[in-house]
Design a protein around this motif. Structure first.
Motif, PDB file in Angstrom:
ATOM      1  N   GLU B 213      37.785  35.167  30.495  1.00  0.00           N
ATOM      2  CA  GLU B 213      39.106  35.736  30.554  1.00  0.00           C
ATOM      3  C   GLU B 213      39.695  36.142  32.118  1.00  0.00           C
ATOM      4  O   GLU B 213      40.511  35.778  32.719  1.00  0.00           O
ATOM      5  N   ALA B 214      38.618  37.226  32.596  1.00  0.00           N
ATOM      6  CA  ALA B 214      38.682  37.812  34.096  1.00  0.00           C
ATOM      7  C   ALA B 214      38.710  36.600  34.897  1.00  0.00           C
ATOM      8  O   ALA B 214      39.348  36.754  35.978  1.00  0.00           O
ATOM      9  N   PHE B 215      37.655  35.772  34.751  1.00  0.00           N
ATOM     10  CA  PHE B 215      37.448  34.857  35.724  1.00  0.00           C
ATOM     11  C   PHE B 215      38.495  33.709  35.634  1.00  0.00           C
ATOM     12  O   PHE B 215      38.829  33.530  36.958  1.00  0.00           O
ATOM     13  N   ALA B 216      39.014  33.354  34.667  1.00  0.00           N
ATOM     14  CA  ALA B 216      40.321  32.710  34.678  1.00  0.00           C
ATOM     15  C   ALA B 216      41.280  33.350  35.514  1.00  0.00           C
ATOM     16  O   ALA B 216      42.084  32.361  36.186  1.00  0.00           O
ATOM     17  N   ASN B 217      41.523  34.451  35.180  1.00  0.00           N
ATOM     18  CA  ASN B 217      42.497  35.172  35.861  1.00  0.00           C
ATOM     19  C   ASN B 217      42.512  35.269  37.411  1.00  0.00           C
ATOM     20  O   ASN B 217      43.176  34.888  37.955  1.00  0.00           O
ATOM     21  N   ALA B 218      41.013  35.456  37.649  1.00  0.00           N
ATOM     22  CA  ALA B 218      40.643  35.753  39.390  1.00  0.00           C
ATOM     23  C   ALA B 218      40.848  34.103  39.681  1.00  0.00           C
ATOM     24  O   ALA B 218      41.419  33.954  40.941  1.00  0.00           O
ATOM     25  N   LEU B 219      40.522  33.025  39.173  1.00  0.00           N
ATOM     26  CA  LEU B 219      40.768  31.713  39.653  1.00  0.00           C
ATOM     27  C   LEU B 219      42.025  31.372  39.936  1.00  0.00           C
ATOM     28  O   LEU B 219      42.584  30.846  40.884  1.00  0.00           O
TER      29      LEU B 219
END
Ligand SMILES: Nc1ncnc2c1ncn2[C@@H]1O[C@H](COP(=O)(O)OP(=O)(O)O)[C@@H](O)[C@H]1O
Ligand SMILES: [Mg+2]
Lengths: 307, 355, 278
Positions: B213-219
């Motif tokens: 989820e954090a990865f998607a947000n960072a992206l």
């Protein structure tokens, strides 16, 4: 009527003559031929027209601007969207954005002209001296040039401005200090091609001093390519100056410099987008015009260089 | 690299190696000189600042003997060249002094912020080269076609539009109006402390932690500024690719390849592009370096906590050590990329290996 | 003798700046069996464009037309691009003038030969390498395994041209077009390369179109000679009968050949008659 037509055609014939009678006729003829190539390039003409318009706007800014660029009505005209009264809207101080952009054209032109007349001579001098003198002078000057070229330009300008202090004059100096190396490269390359030419040898035999040869005989020959390059660089100069203005390191408030206008509009950009949009569009149009003009000049003066 | 040193039958390897080493030596000499020049410039800029470093420390009402002592402590009474040598020694050890703003050593600050810039510029270059090279090839193969016009227009816009303005407008459209992407910053505050900054590269850290989820947000935060930088990189790379490809496609060896009956795609990708790749390497390296520079303005627009934002923040607070430290790091990366592109150039072009 | 290539009224025209078409080849006709045909003419007379039109390598902006253009019964004018590509290299090969420019500088010469074979035959890498090495040996390269790994800039002009010949013969074509194959080479190397070409063409029973501006070379090397001038064939003659050439241009070319021991002053200049180009 027919008279005029006849003189026109004979003038063209005179200009296009392949046996010019005088040196002046020859150089005018060359200019005319260059102009014809240039004029065939419609985009270049558009670029030229925009720049002429920019100069006129700058000259007649006082008459053209509908409002004062510095005084706004904080109570009634703050952050208004574009309307009939304020074509491009108003900013946070209630000032008319169109008027500020019109007055800002003076700063843009000033920056471009100052950088050009500071940087071009430095580059021309370094390049021609290096090319003509050769040997260790050449090696040393070119190493310095390479060092400057190896630097990221904006960062170097930032560092200079940091040292000199923010302000439009220092921004101009910083940009000029980072702009000359390509001109030096070009001037040196041109010098190398003419240096061994017979007529240079002839002037040398007549006992002309090295400085005289460089100034009177070599520099004029390098001028055309340097001018083309400077024109192509103008867009870059405008963008760098705007970038410095945007970072608050160029022109200081309340000067209506276009980059600073964007910086100011940035605070409201998500809701009042027009405050930042208009000055950016102005920068874009003028940079585009210089790029189109530069491409046209390059093709007209040096058909080989085009890609 | 290994290709350089493979043994070819005939015993000419040692000669070749020696020539190569000689060329490399000359090149490294030039790099060292350029680096010294870079440091001389930053040293000079540090010396001409109107702010007197002594007064900055002791204040302007200190007695004369205190001023004198601080001068000596700072080495300001030494001759200029000695000061430069001391400066060199410090810089080469990574000592850029202390930041007035953060009270940390500048090097420590830079280590913290650099990964953010690296992430941004790398993704930008990947986008720029990934789209720009095929587009440039296409433009050269179909001269005057759609791709060719596109490359022309994109380059013209790329050379004319202020990057920070385009960034602001992109934020208005894609973040404020459409809501397609995350806004300024690297990640939403909620995720800020969920991952350990192992490499400092957000996509990597979140992926390693398995925080998708954090990865998607960072992206979603990264994609807009990276695309912006990618656009400028693409404008430049596609134009250069087109011009290199046009040059290669006009060569005689292309006629040979056609006479052999090779397929058009093989001729384009394996023959022409493989030759165009030699100068393209330099172009991609230059564009990567250019993005580091472009990041100064882009990071300011997107509140991206990288080196560019660090430099501009320091500038606005007259934190000279931090500014010059950042300048040296960017300059070093420039020089390093130049070195790298030269090495790649030599491995890609067999003709320079011998020379 | 069966006809391999039949060319009737071949024309190649290039658009100029105003969009008008200017013919570089203006109605060339000839037929060829498994024999050696020489094409001579001065620079710009349309020799290369004739050869390239046969291969289908004319620049895309140019216009090619002919009353008949067939190769081994295949109508080249009606063939699709893919069909023509399948012919190139496999059934018709072409050797270009200067190996310095006509070999890919970043690919080693061995792979360039292998690639020519694999474009037309389903051959594994190892087998292809073996065949390429054999082909290099056939063009009299002493240490094929060593040369295989070299890059074009590492081989001499003569060796480069032998590589080029190996590359064009490896798929065993029926017809080879050699466009000034020795013009860029030193005189001594020229003879070596020519003798290799001569032997291979004879051994394999191929047809050969040998393009050159050197009439003496062509006459000693070919069975039949076409003389081209300004895009047209002005004379077609058996090499043995050259002495009896009819056309003034051919005779002019012949009289320009220096002979040993002959003292000539002033040097003869080829005079041209605008009539020839009509
Ligand atoms: N790409 C081209 N565009 C326009 N004209 C061309 C082109 N290629 C060749 N020509 C013209 O075709 C003519 C014949 O050329 P070529 O066949 O190469 O002559 P040769 O091989 O006999 O020296 C030349 O006069 C040249 O002007
Ligand atoms: Mg030819």
């Amino acid at each position: 009527m027919t008279e005029i037509v006849r003189t026109e055609t004979s003038l063209r014939a005179w200009l296009m003559s392949d046996r010019p009678q005088s040196r002046r006729q020859a150089s005018l003829g060359r200019l005319y031929a260059g102009w014809r190539t240039f004029a065939r390039n419609r985009l270049a003409i558009v670029g030229l027209a925009i720049i002429v318009a920019l100069v006129l706007v700058a000259i007649f800014a006082d008459a053209l601007a509908p409002y004062s660029p510095y005084q706004g009505d904080l109570t009634r005209t703050r952050l208004l969207p574009p309307s009939a009264a304020h074509w491009l809207g108003t900013d946070d101080q209630g000032r008319d954005i169109l008027s500020r952009i019109i007055h800002g054209s003076r700063i843009t032109l000033l920056v471009v002209v100052l950088v050009a007349i500071l940087a071009a001579p430095i580059g021309l001098l370094v390049g021609t001296v290096a090319g003509y003198a050769g040997g260790w002078i050449d090696a040393a000057l070119m190493r310095v040039t390479d060092i400057f070229l190896a630097f990221p330009r904006l960062i170097l300008a930032l560092a200079f401005v940091a040292a000199l202090g923010p302000g439009i004059e220092n921004a101009v100096i910083a940009i000029a200090l980072t702009s000359w190396p390509p001109y030096a490269r070009i001037a040196r390359a041109e010098t190398l091609t003419v240096r061994r030419a017979d007529y240079i040898a002839a002037v040398e035999l007549m006992g002309a001093s090295s400085w005289r040869i460089v100034f009177r005989h070599i520099m004029p020959l390098c001028l055309a390519s340097v001018i083309v390059r400077v024109t192509l660089d103008m867009a870059g100069i405008i963008l760098t100056a705007a970038g410095l203005g945007f970072l608050g390191l160029g022109a200081q408030p309340p000067m209506p410099e276009w980059g600073a206008l964007i910086s100011n509009g940035r605070l409201y950009v998500l809701d009042q987008w027009w405050v930042a949009a208009a000055p950016g569009a102005a920068i874009f149009i003028v940079s585009l015009a210089f790029n189109l003009l530069g491409d046209g000049l390059r093709d007209a003066l040096d058909p080989k260089a085009g890609s | 690299m290994t290709a350089l040193f493979t043994d070819r039958p005939g015993g000419r390897t040692s000669v070749r190696l020696r020539r190569f080493a000689g060329a490399l030596g000359r090149f490294l000499g030039a790099v060292v000189l350029t680096y010294l020049g870079l440091l001389a410039v930053t040293f000079f800029i540090g010396r001409v600042i109107p702010i007197d470093p002594v007064l900055a420390i002791v204040g302007d009402r200190a007695p004369e003997h205190v001023i004198q002592r601080v001068r000596e402590e700072l080495g300001l009474n030494l001759p200029l060249w000695k000061q430069f040598v001391i400066y060199l020694g410090k810089v080469l050890q990574g000592d850029f002094g202390t930041s007035v703003l953060s009270s940390n050593p500048v090097m420590q600050d830079i280590r913290r912020v650099f990964p953010a810039t690296l992430e941004l510029a790398t993704l930008g270059t990947v986008i720029g080269a990934g789209i720009g090279i095929p587009l440039g090839v296409w433009a050269a193969v179909r001269r005057g076609g759609i791709a060719d016009q596109l490359v022309r227009v994109m380059a013209l816009i790329g050379y004319s539009v202020p990057i920070f303005w385009l960034g602001l407008m992109a934020l208005v459209v894609f973040y404020a109006r459409l809501g397609w992407v995350g806004g300024p910053g690297r990640i939403d505050v909620v995720y800020e402390y969920t991952v350990t900054p192992w490499s400092g590269i957000m996509l990597l850290d979140t992926a390693i932690a398995g925080e998708w989820e954090a990865f998607a947000n960072a992206l979603s935060h990264l994609i807009l500024p990276a695309s912006l930088l990618g656009y400028f990189s693409m404008a430049y790379i596609s134009r250069m690719t087109r011009s290199f490809m046009l040059n290669e496609l006009a060569q005689e060896y292309i006629v040979t390849a056609r006479a052999k009956g090779l397929s058009e795609s093989r001729i384009i990708w394996r023959h022409a592009l493989r030759n165009a790749a030699v100068p393209l390497v330099t172009v991609v390296a230059l564009s990567y370096a250019g993005l580091l520079e472009g990041s100064v303005l882009t990071e300011t627009v997107f509140a991206w906590p990288g080196l560019g934002l660090y430099i501009t923040n320091s500038l606005q607070n007259a934190d000279m050590n931090a500014v010059l430290g950042g300048t040296i790091v960017v300059g070093s990366v420039f020089i390093g990329l130049n070195l790298l592109s030269d090495l790649l150039y030599r491995t890609l072009d067999p003709r320079t290996r011998a020379r | 003798m069966s006809i391999l290539l039949d060319v009737q009224n071949l024309k190649v025209a290039f658009p100029n700046r105003d969009g008008d078409y200017v013919e570089a080849v203006r109605g060339v006709s000839f037929a060829l069996g498994r024999e050696r045909l020489g094409i001579v003419g001065e620079s710009g007379s349309g020799k290369s464009q004739t050869g390239r039109a046969i291969l289908g390598l004319t620049a895309p902006q140019a216009r090619v037309s002919a009353d008949r253009l067939t190769f081994d019964g295949i109508d080249l004018l009606k063939a699709s691009p893919a069909e023509r590509r399948a012919l190139r290299g496999a059934r018709i090969g072409m050797v270009l003038q200067d190996p310095k420019y006509s070999l890919n500088p970043v690919m080693n010469v061995g792979n360039q030969i292998v690639e020519a074979l694999q474009a037309h035959r389903k051959v594994g890498d190892r087998e292809a390498r073996e065949q390429a090495l054999a082909m290099l040996a056939a063009v009299q390269i002493d240490r094929p395994a060593r040369v295989f790994d070299l890059y074009p800039h590492e081989v001499s002009g003569g060796m480069g041209q032998r590589v080029m010949i190996a590359m064009m013969l490896i798929a065993e074509p029926d017809l080879l077009i050699a466009d000034e194959p020795t013009s860029a080479l030193d005189v001594t190397v020229q003879l070596q390369v020519l003798s290799i070409l001569d032997r291979l063409v004879a051994e394999r029973g191929m047809g050969l179109i040998f393009i050159s501006h050197d009439l003496r070379l062509v006459s000693s090397f070919c069975d039949r000679v076409l003389v081209m001038y300004a895009g047209r064939v002005v004379e077609e003659i058996a090499a043995a009968d050259l002495g009896a050439a009819q056309h003034a241009y051919t005779r002019g070319l012949l009289s320009c050949l220096p002979r040993l021991g002959e003292h000539r002053h002033p040097l003869p200049v080829l005079s041209r008659d605008p009539e020839w180009a009509r």
